[in-house]
Design a protein around this motif. Structure first.
Motif, short mmCIF file in Angstrom:
data_model
loop_
_atom_site.label_atom_id
_atom_site.label_comp_id
_atom_site.label_asym_id
_atom_site.label_seq_id
_atom_site.Cartn_x
_atom_site.Cartn_y
_atom_site.Cartn_z
N GLY A 102 0.82 -1.22 0.00
CA GLY A 102 0.00 0.00 0.00
C GLY A 102 0.84 1.26 0.00
O GLY A 102 0.42 2.29 -0.48
N GLU A 103 2.07 1.16 0.52
CA GLU A 103 2.90 2.37 0.55
C GLU A 103 3.70 2.52 -0.73
O GLU A 103 4.16 1.53 -1.31
N GLU A 104 3.90 3.76 -1.12
CA GLU A 104 4.61 4.01 -2.37
C GLU A 104 6.12 4.02 -2.16
O GLU A 104 6.62 4.53 -1.15
N GLY A 105 6.83 3.45 -3.08
CA GLY A 105 8.28 3.43 -3.00
C GLY A 105 8.86 2.80 -4.26
O GLY A 105 8.16 2.67 -5.27
N GLU A 106 10.13 2.39 -4.16
CA GLU A 106 10.79 1.81 -5.34
C GLU A 106 10.55 0.30 -5.38
O GLU A 106 10.68 -0.39 -4.38
N LEU A 107 10.23 -0.17 -6.56
CA LEU A 107 9.98 -1.61 -6.74
C LEU A 107 11.31 -2.35 -6.83
O LEU A 107 12.20 -1.97 -7.60
N VAL A 108 11.42 -3.41 -6.01
CA VAL A 108 12.62 -4.26 -6.03
C VAL A 108 12.14 -5.66 -6.41
O VAL A 108 11.15 -6.13 -5.87
N LEU A 109 12.84 -6.29 -7.34
CA LEU A 109 12.38 -7.59 -7.81
C LEU A 109 13.46 -8.67 -7.68
O LEU A 109 14.64 -8.40 -7.94
N THR A 110 13.02 -9.86 -7.29
CA THR A 110 13.93 -11.01 -7.24
C THR A 110 13.35 -12.10 -8.14
O THR A 110 12.16 -12.40 -8.05
N THR A 116 6.23 2.76 -7.42
CA THR A 116 4.87 2.23 -7.43
C THR A 116 4.48 1.80 -6.01
O THR A 116 5.19 2.09 -5.05
N SER A 117 3.36 1.11 -5.88
CA SER A 117 3.00 0.50 -4.59
C SER A 117 2.36 -0.85 -4.88
O SER A 117 1.94 -1.11 -6.02
N LEU A 118 2.32 -1.70 -3.86
CA LEU A 118 1.75 -3.04 -4.03
C LEU A 118 0.35 -3.07 -3.43
O LEU A 118 0.15 -2.60 -2.31
N ASN A 119 -0.57 -3.65 -4.17
CA ASN A 119 -1.93 -3.74 -3.67
C ASN A 119 -2.24 -5.22 -3.41
O ASN A 119 -2.24 -6.03 -4.33
N SER A 120 -2.50 -5.56 -2.12
CA SER A 120 -2.75 -6.97 -1.81
C SER A 120 -4.24 -7.28 -1.69
O SER A 120 -4.62 -8.39 -1.35
N GLU A 121 -5.10 -6.28 -1.96
CA GLU A 121 -6.54 -6.55 -1.92
C GLU A 121 -6.91 -7.52 -3.04
O GLU A 121 -6.35 -7.44 -4.13
N ARG A 122 -7.87 -8.36 -2.77
CA ARG A 122 -8.29 -9.33 -3.78
C ARG A 122 -8.92 -8.61 -4.97
O ARG A 122 -9.76 -7.74 -4.81
N CYS A 123 -8.48 -8.95 -6.16
CA CYS A 123 -9.01 -8.32 -7.38
C CYS A 123 -10.36 -8.96 -7.72
O CYS A 123 -10.56 -10.14 -7.45
N SER A 124 -11.22 -8.20 -8.36
CA SER A 124 -12.54 -8.77 -8.70
C SER A 124 -12.41 -9.93 -9.68
O SER A 124 -13.35 -10.72 -9.84
N CYS A 125 -11.28 -10.06 -10.37
CA CYS A 125 -11.12 -11.18 -11.31
C CYS A 125 -10.87 -12.49 -10.57
O CYS A 125 -10.88 -13.55 -11.18
N GLY A 126 -10.60 -12.40 -9.26
CA GLY A 126 -10.39 -13.61 -8.47
C GLY A 126 -8.93 -14.00 -8.31
O GLY A 126 -8.59 -14.83 -7.47
N ARG A 127 -8.04 -13.38 -9.09
CA ARG A 127 -6.62 -13.71 -8.95
C ARG A 127 -6.11 -13.20 -7.60
O ARG A 127 -6.48 -12.10 -7.19
N THR A 128 -5.25 -14.02 -6.98
CA THR A 128 -4.73 -13.61 -5.67
C THR A 128 -3.40 -12.87 -5.80
O THR A 128 -2.89 -12.34 -4.82
N LEU A 129 -2.84 -12.88 -6.99
CA LEU A 129 -1.54 -12.22 -7.20
C LEU A 129 -1.69 -10.73 -6.88
O LEU A 129 -2.66 -10.09 -7.31
N ARG A 130 -0.71 -10.20 -6.14
CA ARG A 130 -0.78 -8.77 -5.82
C ARG A 130 -0.64 -7.93 -7.09
O ARG A 130 -0.15 -8.41 -8.10
N ARG A 131 -1.08 -6.70 -6.98
CA ARG A 131 -1.02 -5.81 -8.16
C ARG A 131 -0.11 -4.63 -7.89
O ARG A 131 -0.03 -4.15 -6.75
N ILE A 132 0.55 -4.15 -8.95
CA ILE A 132 1.29 -2.90 -8.80
C ILE A 132 0.49 -1.78 -9.44
O ILE A 132 -0.17 -1.98 -10.46
N ARG A 133 0.58 -0.64 -8.82
CA ARG A 133 -0.08 0.54 -9.38
C ARG A 133 0.72 0.98 -10.59
O ARG A 133 1.93 0.76 -10.68
N ARG A 134 0.04 1.63 -11.54
CA ARG A 134 0.67 2.17 -12.73
C ARG A 134 1.96 2.93 -12.39
O ARG A 134 1.99 3.72 -11.45
#
Ligand code: DLL
Length: 443
Positions: free
Chosen positions: A283-291, A309-327
């Motif tokens: 939910g907090e905005e910052g730099e994306l780090v990937l492994t 960006t920030s990470l959104n862990s709320e469940r998407c209406s599509c049903g996927r549990t994968l977190r989302r990144i904001r634009r």
């Protein structure tokens, strides 16, 4: 009649309960860290500096104990220094621009390519595409990951691929129209140009079969999405990725168009404070780090993308549990992207200053003309050169433009200006003025 072989997307990870996903991530992370430690001297040295050994990684949160990596590490180990496997296992390399003319190089073994295909398939499926689609890939083919990445993914989906690559706008429209193309993959700025071009050719985009646009490789806005969707019959979707991690397909928007699902069973995301390196909560905005959790030929551990960006862990209406990144709309460094090419001001500086008589006073101006990005570089020249004839100045401008094109890979308009005419800065200099309005509506 034989039908196409359709790659079966392992779609289960998209819907895994978070605890199971964590287990999978932990197992893969431990494997990757062990391999990186054993096979890549660079990672081993970095871990030794922090006094961490693979055995310290017991749960996914332990990732925070590991060292970060940055773009410079790829440059310093150019070309293959971060590879964890011998070249006879590496089936493909890609490269993207670096700061000194040398690109950064990435490598894949066959399994890595398969994972790449898999994530693109999962992304395209989440957008609503399938084997009946005709997908025009208008990202550049070649060392850039965009073209081939989407190409193989779309093919694995079972769709019909039209490998148009970039450029030749007239032909792009013709292909779309004549081949019944239903989806196009390109940069959003290029697609806006295609909309204009179609208009001038008397083609109404709304009457085409085009239903989807898979847009990425550069920042774009919600307003741009609205503009595209208003001028066509397509659903415009965001695709995110970077060469260092895999290329396109690290994250992609589903049909809900509410942030990009990150394929976190393969690419583990963290958000950090770019100044302190502290890991921030979802939910907090910052730099994306990937492994990379699956990549074998070239693992990346805690790679600082510089993308904010920030990470959104709320469940998407599509049903996927994968977190989302904001634009993603900004970066924590000075890199800018023009016509899909990543450029650092320092590259331009190198190109300018290698020509005698230019002064280290320059300004980079980005504009959007007829929906195409242009790069203008104004540079001061010394008094002696400034007194040259007009034809002498024009010749010099051409020479600089050529040099710059060789180093940066993009054409620039060079404007030589008199000494002492460009504004001086008293603090941190702002070299780039980006006059492109990412919102085409207000143009
Ligand atoms: O641009 C890979 C790609 C190709 C992504 C095609 C999507 C579609 P690089 O050339 O290594 O790789 O550039 C990576 O581009 O760190 C971001 O700053 C920016 N970027 C990529 N996708 C997006 C996006 C490809 N959807 C860098 N929104 C990244 C905003 C993006 N920025």
């Amino acid at each position: 009649m034989a039908s196409k072989t359709v790659f079966n997307p392992i779609s289960a990870p998209d819907y895994l309960p978070p605890e199971q996903l964590k287990e999978l991530q932990t197992t893969r992370l431990r494997q990757r860290v062990t391999e990186a430690y054993e096979k890549v001297p660079f990672f081993r040295a970095k871990m030794e500096d922090l006094k961490v050994v693979p055995g310290d990684i017991q749960k996914i949160e332990d990732i925070a104990k590991l060292p970060f990596s940055v773009k410079k590490d790829l440059r310093d180990t150019y070309p293959f220094g971060l590879f964890a496997q011998p070249m006879n296992r590496v089936v493909r390399v890609h490269a993207s621009s670096g700061t000194t003319g040398k690109p950064i190089v990435v490598g894949y073994n066959q399994r890595d390519i398969d994972v790449w295909k898999e994530v693109i398939v999962r992304g395209l499926v989440s957008a609503g595409l399938g084997p009946d689609d005709v997908i025009q890939v208008s990202y550049g083919y070649g060392l850039f990951t965009g073209g081939l990445g989407l190409h193989y993914g779309a093919e694995a989906l079972g769709a019909t691929v039209v490998p148009a690559s970039g450029g030749n706008t007239h032909r792009q429209i013709m292909l779309m129209k004549d081949f019944g193309v239903t989806a196009i993959c390109c940069t959003p700025s290029y697609f806006i140009h295609l909309i204009d071009k179609a208009q001038s050719m008397g083609v109404d985009m709304k009457t085409l079969s085009l239903r989807f646009g898979i847009f990425g490789a550069e920042p774009w806005t919600q307003e741009m999405r609205r503009y595209i969707e208003a001028h066509t019959a397509i659903k415009a979707l965001d695709i995110y990725g970077l060469s260092e991690i895999v290329g396109p397909g690290v994250a992609m928007e589903c049909a809900e168009q509410d942030g990009s699902h990150i394929f976190e069973d393969h690419f583990y995301p963290e958000i950090i404070n770019p100044d302190t390196g502290e890991v921030l909560p979802d939910g907090e905005e910052g730099e994306l780090v990937l492994t990379t959790l699956s990549k074998e030929a070239m693992p990346m551990i805690r790679y600082r993308t510089r993308d904010i960006t920030s990470l959104n862990s709320e469940r998407c209406s599509c049903g996927r549990t994968l977190r989302r990144i904001r634009r993603i709309t900004s970066r924590s460094d000075d890199m800018f992207i023009i016509r899909g090419v990543n450029v650092f001001p320092s590259q331009i500086e190198t190109a300018l200053l290698s020509i005698e008589g230019t002064l280290p006073h320059y300004q980079i101006i980005l504009r959007r003309e007829n929906n195409l990005d242009t790069l203008e570089v104004q540079v001061e020249i010394n008094a002696q050169l400034a007194s040259d004839t007009v034809s002498g100045i024009t010749a010099l401008e051409k020479r600089i433009a050529k040099n710059l094109e060789q180093i940066v890979g993009i054409h620039a308009i060079i404007k030589l200006v008199q000494p002492e005419t460009l504004q001086r800065s008293e603090g941190k200099i702002q070299r780039v003025s980006d006059l492109r309005n990412l919102n085409p509506i207000s143009q």
